[in-house]
Design a protein around this motif. Structure first.
Motif, PDB file in Angstrom:
ATOM      1  N   PRO A  26       0.821  -1.207   0.000  1.00  0.00           N
ATOM      2  CA  PRO A  26       0.000   0.000   0.000  1.00  0.00           C
ATOM      3  C   PRO A  26       0.865   1.271   0.000  1.00  0.00           C
ATOM      4  O   PRO A  26       1.838   1.365   0.754  1.00  0.00           O
ATOM      5  CB  PRO A  26      -0.820  -0.103   1.288  1.00  0.00           C
ATOM      6  N   VAL A  27       0.532   2.214  -0.866  1.00  0.00           N
ATOM      7  CA  VAL A  27       1.275   3.473  -0.987  1.00  0.00           C
ATOM      8  C   VAL A  27       0.286   4.598  -1.283  1.00  0.00           C
ATOM      9  O   VAL A  27      -0.890   4.359  -1.542  1.00  0.00           O
ATOM     10  CB  VAL A  27       2.328   3.428  -2.121  1.00  0.00           C
ATOM     11  N   ARG A  28       0.777   5.816  -1.267  1.00  0.00           N
ATOM     12  CA  ARG A  28      -0.016   6.958  -1.729  1.00  0.00           C
ATOM     13  C   ARG A  28       0.939   7.925  -2.399  1.00  0.00           C
ATOM     14  O   ARG A  28       1.719   8.602  -1.735  1.00  0.00           O
ATOM     15  CB  ARG A  28      -0.726   7.631  -0.568  1.00  0.00           C
ATOM     16  N   TRP A  29       0.943   7.951  -3.724  1.00  0.00           N
ATOM     17  CA  TRP A  29       1.711   8.925  -4.482  1.00  0.00           C
ATOM     18  C   TRP A  29       1.039   9.149  -5.821  1.00  0.00           C
ATOM     19  O   TRP A  29       0.165   8.397  -6.222  1.00  0.00           O
ATOM     20  CB  TRP A  29       3.178   8.535  -4.635  1.00  0.00           C
ATOM     21  N   THR A  30       1.468  10.188  -6.496  1.00  0.00           N
ATOM     22  CA  THR A  30       0.932  10.507  -7.809  1.00  0.00           C
ATOM     23  C   THR A  30       2.019  10.323  -8.848  1.00  0.00           C
ATOM     24  O   THR A  30       3.122  10.846  -8.687  1.00  0.00           O
ATOM     25  CB  THR A  30       0.405  11.954  -7.856  1.00  0.00           C
ATOM     26  N   THR A  31       1.718   9.571  -9.887  1.00  0.00           N
ATOM     27  CA  THR A  31       2.622   9.426 -11.027  1.00  0.00           C
ATOM     28  C   THR A  31       2.258  10.515 -12.028  1.00  0.00           C
ATOM     29  O   THR A  31       1.132  10.556 -12.519  1.00  0.00           O
ATOM     30  CB  THR A  31       2.470   8.039 -11.673  1.00  0.00           C
ATOM     31  N   HIS A  32       3.191  11.412 -12.283  1.00  0.00           N
ATOM     32  CA  HIS A  32       2.985  12.492 -13.245  1.00  0.00           C
ATOM     33  C   HIS A  32       3.541  12.032 -14.587  1.00  0.00           C
ATOM     34  O   HIS A  32       4.739  11.818 -14.732  1.00  0.00           O
ATOM     35  CB  HIS A  32       3.687  13.773 -12.780  1.00  0.00           C
ATOM     36  N   LYS A  33       2.667  11.841 -15.548  1.00  0.00           N
ATOM     37  CA  LYS A  33       3.076  11.368 -16.867  1.00  0.00           C
ATOM     38  C   LYS A  33       3.439  12.549 -17.767  1.00  0.00           C
ATOM     39  O   LYS A  33       2.910  13.642 -17.604  1.00  0.00           O
ATOM     40  CB  LYS A  33       1.954  10.558 -17.512  1.00  0.00           C
ATOM     41  N   TRP A  34       4.360  12.311 -18.679  1.00  0.00           N
ATOM     42  CA  TRP A  34       4.837  13.337 -19.617  1.00  0.00           C
ATOM     43  C   TRP A  34       4.774  12.800 -21.034  1.00  0.00           C
ATOM     44  O   TRP A  34       4.974  11.605 -21.262  1.00  0.00           O
ATOM     45  CB  TRP A  34       6.294  13.675 -19.317  1.00  0.00           C
ATOM     46  N   ARG A  35       4.611  13.685 -21.977  1.00  0.00           N
ATOM     47  CA  ARG A  35       4.818  13.379 -23.391  1.00  0.00           C
ATOM     48  C   ARG A  35       6.301  13.626 -23.667  1.00  0.00           C
ATOM     49  O   ARG A  35       6.918  14.519 -23.075  1.00  0.00           O
ATOM     50  CB  ARG A  35       3.966  14.280 -24.281  1.00  0.00           C
ATOM     51  N   PRO A  36       6.940  12.853 -24.560  1.00  0.00           N
ATOM     52  CA  PRO A  36       8.375  13.001 -24.802  1.00  0.00           C
ATOM     53  C   PRO A  36       8.803  14.405 -25.227  1.00  0.00           C
ATOM     54  O   PRO A  36       9.786  14.939 -24.697  1.00  0.00           O
ATOM     55  CB  PRO A  36       8.659  11.984 -25.905  1.00  0.00           C
ATOM     56  N   GLU A  37       8.094  15.021 -26.156  1.00  0.00           N
ATOM     57  CA  GLU A  37       8.538  16.308 -26.689  1.00  0.00           C
ATOM     58  C   GLU A  37       8.548  17.419 -25.631  1.00  0.00           C
ATOM     59  O   GLU A  37       9.538  18.151 -25.511  1.00  0.00           O
ATOM     60  CB  GLU A  37       7.687  16.705 -27.898  1.00  0.00           C
ATOM     61  N   PRO A  38       7.485  17.591 -24.826  1.00  0.00           N
ATOM     62  CA  PRO A  38       7.538  18.629 -23.790  1.00  0.00           C
ATOM     63  C   PRO A  38       8.625  18.383 -22.739  1.00  0.00           C
ATOM     64  O   PRO A  38       9.232  19.328 -22.230  1.00  0.00           O
ATOM     65  CB  PRO A  38       6.144  18.597 -23.150  1.00  0.00           C
ATOM     66  N   LEU A  39       8.882  17.100 -22.420  1.00  0.00           N
ATOM     67  CA  LEU A  39       9.933  16.815 -21.447  1.00  0.00           C
ATOM     68  C   LEU A  39      11.300  17.184 -22.010  1.00  0.00           C
ATOM     69  O   LEU A  39      12.111  17.823 -21.327  1.00  0.00           O
ATOM     70  CB  LEU A  39       9.909  15.345 -21.032  1.00  0.00           C
ATOM     71  N   VAL A  40      11.570  16.825 -23.258  1.00  0.00           N
ATOM     72  CA  VAL A  40      12.841  17.181 -23.889  1.00  0.00           C
ATOM     73  C   VAL A  40      12.970  18.703 -23.993  1.00  0.00           C
ATOM     74  O   VAL A  40      14.036  19.266 -23.736  1.00  0.00           O
ATOM     75  CB  VAL A  40      12.990  16.490 -25.269  1.00  0.00           C
ATOM     76  N   ASP A  41      11.887  19.394 -24.330  1.00  0.00           N
ATOM     77  CA  ASP A  41      11.909  20.860 -24.385  1.00  0.00           C
ATOM     78  C   ASP A  41      12.293  21.452 -23.032  1.00  0.00           C
ATOM     79  O   ASP A  41      13.093  22.383 -22.957  1.00  0.00           O
ATOM     80  CB  ASP A  41      10.550  21.419 -24.817  1.00  0.00           C
ATOM     81  N   LEU A  42      11.726  20.918 -21.951  1.00  0.00           N
ATOM     82  CA  LEU A  42      12.030  21.418 -20.610  1.00  0.00           C
ATOM     83  C   LEU A  42      13.499  21.195 -20.262  1.00  0.00           C
ATOM     84  O   LEU A  42      14.152  22.075 -19.687  1.00  0.00           O
ATOM     85  CB  LEU A  42      11.121  20.726 -19.599  1.00  0.00           C
ATOM     86  N   ILE A  43      14.022  20.044 -20.619  1.00  0.00           N
ATOM     87  CA  ILE A  43      15.443  19.747 -20.375  1.00  0.00           C
ATOM     88  C   ILE A  43      16.322  20.733 -21.139  1.00  0.00           C
ATOM     89  O   ILE A  43      17.304  21.256 -20.604  1.00  0.00           O
ATOM     90  CB  ILE A  43      15.749  18.284 -20.761  1.00  0.00           C
ATOM     91  N   GLU A  44      15.964  21.029 -22.393  1.00  0.00           N
ATOM     92  CA  GLU A  44      16.731  21.992 -23.194  1.00  0.00           C
ATOM     93  C   GLU A  44      16.621  23.398 -22.607  1.00  0.00           C
ATOM     94  O   GLU A  44      17.609  24.143 -22.578  1.00  0.00           O
ATOM     95  CB  GLU A  44      16.257  21.969 -24.643  1.00  0.00           C
ATOM     96  N   GLN A  45      15.449  23.781 -22.104  1.00  0.00           N
ATOM     97  CA  GLN A  45      15.279  25.093 -21.478  1.00  0.00           C
ATOM     98  C   GLN A  45      16.137  25.233 -20.223  1.00  0.00           C
ATOM     99  O   GLN A  45      16.514  26.340 -19.843  1.00  0.00           O
ATOM    100  CB  GLN A  45      13.812  25.332 -21.128  1.00  0.00           C
ATOM    101  N   ALA A  46      16.466  24.113 -19.602  1.00  0.00           N
ATOM    102  CA  ALA A  46      17.333  24.117 -18.422  1.00  0.00           C
ATOM    103  C   ALA A  46      18.802  24.253 -18.806  1.00  0.00           C
ATOM    104  O   ALA A  46      19.670  24.278 -17.933  1.00  0.00           O
ATOM    105  CB  ALA A  46      17.116  22.844 -17.611  1.00  0.00           C
ATOM    106  N   GLY A  47      19.086  24.330 -20.110  1.00  0.00           N
ATOM    107  CA  GLY A  47      20.454  24.518 -20.568  1.00  0.00           C
ATOM    108  C   GLY A  47      21.215  23.232 -20.821  1.00  0.00           C
ATOM    109  O   GLY A  47      22.438  23.246 -20.958  1.00  0.00           O
ATOM    110  N   LEU A  48      20.508  22.113 -20.896  1.00  0.00           N
ATOM    111  CA  LEU A  48      21.147  20.829 -21.160  1.00  0.00           C
ATOM    112  C   LEU A  48      20.866  20.393 -22.592  1.00  0.00           C
ATOM    113  O   LEU A  48      19.893  20.821 -23.197  1.00  0.00           O
ATOM    114  CB  LEU A  48      20.633  19.771 -20.189  1.00  0.00           C
ATOM    115  N   ARG A  49      21.736  19.533 -23.107  1.00  0.00           N
ATOM    116  CA  ARG A  49      21.582  19.028 -24.476  1.00  0.00           C
ATOM    117  C   ARG A  49      21.292  17.537 -24.424  1.00  0.00           C
ATOM    118  O   ARG A  49      22.142  16.744 -24.006  1.00  0.00           O
ATOM    119  CB  ARG A  49      22.850  19.276 -25.274  1.00  0.00           C
ATOM    120  N   PRO A  50      20.077  17.109 -24.831  1.00  0.00           N
ATOM    121  CA  PRO A  50      19.782  15.676 -24.849  1.00  0.00           C
ATOM    122  C   PRO A  50      20.733  14.930 -25.788  1.00  0.00           C
ATOM    123  O   PRO A  50      21.014  15.386 -26.889  1.00  0.00           O
ATOM    124  CB  PRO A  50      18.343  15.618 -25.365  1.00  0.00           C
ATOM    125  N   VAL A  51      21.256  13.799 -25.323  1.00  0.00           N
ATOM    126  CA  VAL A  51      22.182  13.004 -26.127  1.00  0.00           C
ATOM    127  C   VAL A  51      21.667  11.592 -26.379  1.00  0.00           C
ATOM    128  O   VAL A  51      22.190  10.889 -27.240  1.00  0.00           O
ATOM    129  CB  VAL A  51      23.592  12.949 -25.483  1.00  0.00           C
TER     130      VAL A  51
END
Length: 74
Positions: A26-51
């Protein structure tokens, strides 16, 4: 030395409140799902380059997954 950022998530549009973990614990947490493109965009906005990006197929316990590895430019 090259530093990498690695993150993984479930793919989807909705968040899912979990009341049971793998094995019936038994647990209680929320799984926040992402679409690939918005997640990669957020990583790039943080100044990182996806490899690398790994898209995992859905299995019996969860939907599809996504793993992204990024690094600092330069």
């Amino acid at each position: 030395m090259t530093e990498h950022f690695i993150t993984a998530t479930h793919v989807g549009d909705e968040d899912v409140v979990r009341t049971e973990a793998y094995g019936g614990v038994p647990v209680r947490w929320t799984t926040h799902k992402w679409r690939p493109e918005p997640l990669v965009d957020l990583i790039e906005q943080a100044g990182l380059r996806p490899v690398a990006e790994l898209r995992l197929p859905a299995d019996e316990q969860s939907g599809p997954g996504l793993v992204v590895m990024a690094k600092r430019p330069g």
